[in-house]
Design a protein around this motif. Structure first.
Motif, mmCIF file in Angstrom:
data_model
loop_
_atom_site.group_PDB
_atom_site.id
_atom_site.type_symbol
_atom_site.label_atom_id
_atom_site.label_comp_id
_atom_site.label_asym_id
_atom_site.label_seq_id
_atom_site.Cartn_x
_atom_site.Cartn_y
_atom_site.Cartn_z
ATOM 1 N N PRO A 78 -8.645 -7.553 -9.453
ATOM 2 C CA PRO A 78 -9.922 -8.052 -8.992
ATOM 3 C C PRO A 78 -10.800 -6.918 -8.825
ATOM 4 C CG PRO A 78 -8.244 -9.013 -7.831
ATOM 5 C CD PRO A 78 -7.452 -8.180 -8.487
ATOM 6 N N SER A 79 -12.210 -6.901 -9.067
ATOM 7 C CA SER A 79 -12.844 -5.901 -9.114
ATOM 8 C C SER A 79 -12.979 -5.129 -7.719
ATOM 9 C CB SER A 79 -14.458 -6.361 -9.139
ATOM 10 O OG SER A 79 -14.873 -7.369 -8.362
ATOM 11 N N GLY A 80 -12.677 -5.688 -6.420
ATOM 12 C CA GLY A 80 -12.771 -4.845 -5.296
ATOM 13 C C GLY A 80 -11.375 -4.313 -5.037
ATOM 14 N N MET A 81 -10.420 -4.565 -5.882
ATOM 15 C CA MET A 81 -9.264 -3.824 -5.732
ATOM 16 C C MET A 81 -8.698 -2.645 -6.913
ATOM 17 S SD MET A 81 -6.553 -6.831 -4.443
ATOM 18 C CE MET A 81 -5.251 -5.625 -4.053
ATOM 19 N N PHE A 82 -9.882 -2.764 -7.850
ATOM 20 C CA PHE A 82 -9.681 -1.934 -9.172
ATOM 21 C C PHE A 82 -9.704 -0.236 -8.519
ATOM 22 C CE2 PHE A 82 -11.379 0.764 -12.448
ATOM 23 C CZ PHE A 82 -10.465 0.344 -13.356
ATOM 24 N N PRO A 83 -10.489 0.151 -7.794
ATOM 25 C CA PRO A 83 -10.522 1.734 -7.390
ATOM 26 C C PRO A 83 -9.049 1.929 -6.734
ATOM 27 C CG PRO A 83 -12.545 0.421 -6.537
ATOM 28 C CD PRO A 83 -11.619 -0.591 -7.019
ATOM 29 N N ALA A 84 -8.499 1.227 -5.892
ATOM 30 C CA ALA A 84 -7.213 1.641 -5.785
ATOM 31 C C ALA A 84 -6.055 1.570 -6.664
ATOM 32 C CB ALA A 84 -6.974 0.635 -4.223
#
Length: 163
Positions: free
Chosen positions: A63-69
């Protein structure tokens, strides 16, 4: 066993990402994640994931909110430093949104969008990203990073082990 050396994909190598993104134009927005379907419905993270996979740059759906990690721990993406130049195929990441940078690689029909401002004046928007928008918003489309959001995105470039 030694770990393969990874490097950034080039703009040339990333062109299939832009070509595939163009085929998603008009796909309605719906919160579907990895179950997004070209021409039917999709969201920003699902379309990005499927576009990358189809273009030959697979990664695990996030999901977009988890992509950076995920990008940081997976080794499949490298976050660009503030002084690095964005290139075709890079993932643009904001809290709870993703887009794909297309730069000047857009086909002529996607490179600009005619707009009308509040005063009724026509103007030409120069597009440089592909994105799914929001519930009840426009379908997946080319857009302009300059007008998309006021906050700058984090930028991620896919890494490959190819020589």
């Amino acid at each position: 066993m030694t770990q393969a050396t990874r490097r950034d994909i080039t703009a040339n190598e990333a062109q299939p990402i832009i070509n595939e993104a163009a085929t998603w134009k008009g796909t309605a927005y719906a919160l579907r994640g990895a179950a997004s379907v070209k021409g039917v419905a999709g969201d920003c993270s699902g379309t990005t994931y499927l576009i990358y996979r189809t273009a030959g740059f697979p990664y695990e759906y996030q999901p977009s909110g988890m992509f950076p990690a995920y990008a940081q721990r997976s080794g499949l993406f490298r976050q660009l430093a503030a002084d690095e130049t964005v290139q075709v195929g890079d993932v643009l990441s904001w809290p709870n949104h993703m887009a794909i940078y297309a730069g000047a690689a857009l086909q002529k029909e996607d490179a600009t969008t005619q707009r009308v401002n509040a005063n009724g004046r026509s103007w030409t928007q120069h597009n440089d990203i592909f994105t799914a928008t929001r519930p009840n918003g426009p379908a997946f489309m080319p857009a302009s990073l300059r007008y998309w959001r006021p906050d700058p995105p984090k930028i991620y470039r896919y890494q490959t082990s190819a020589p």
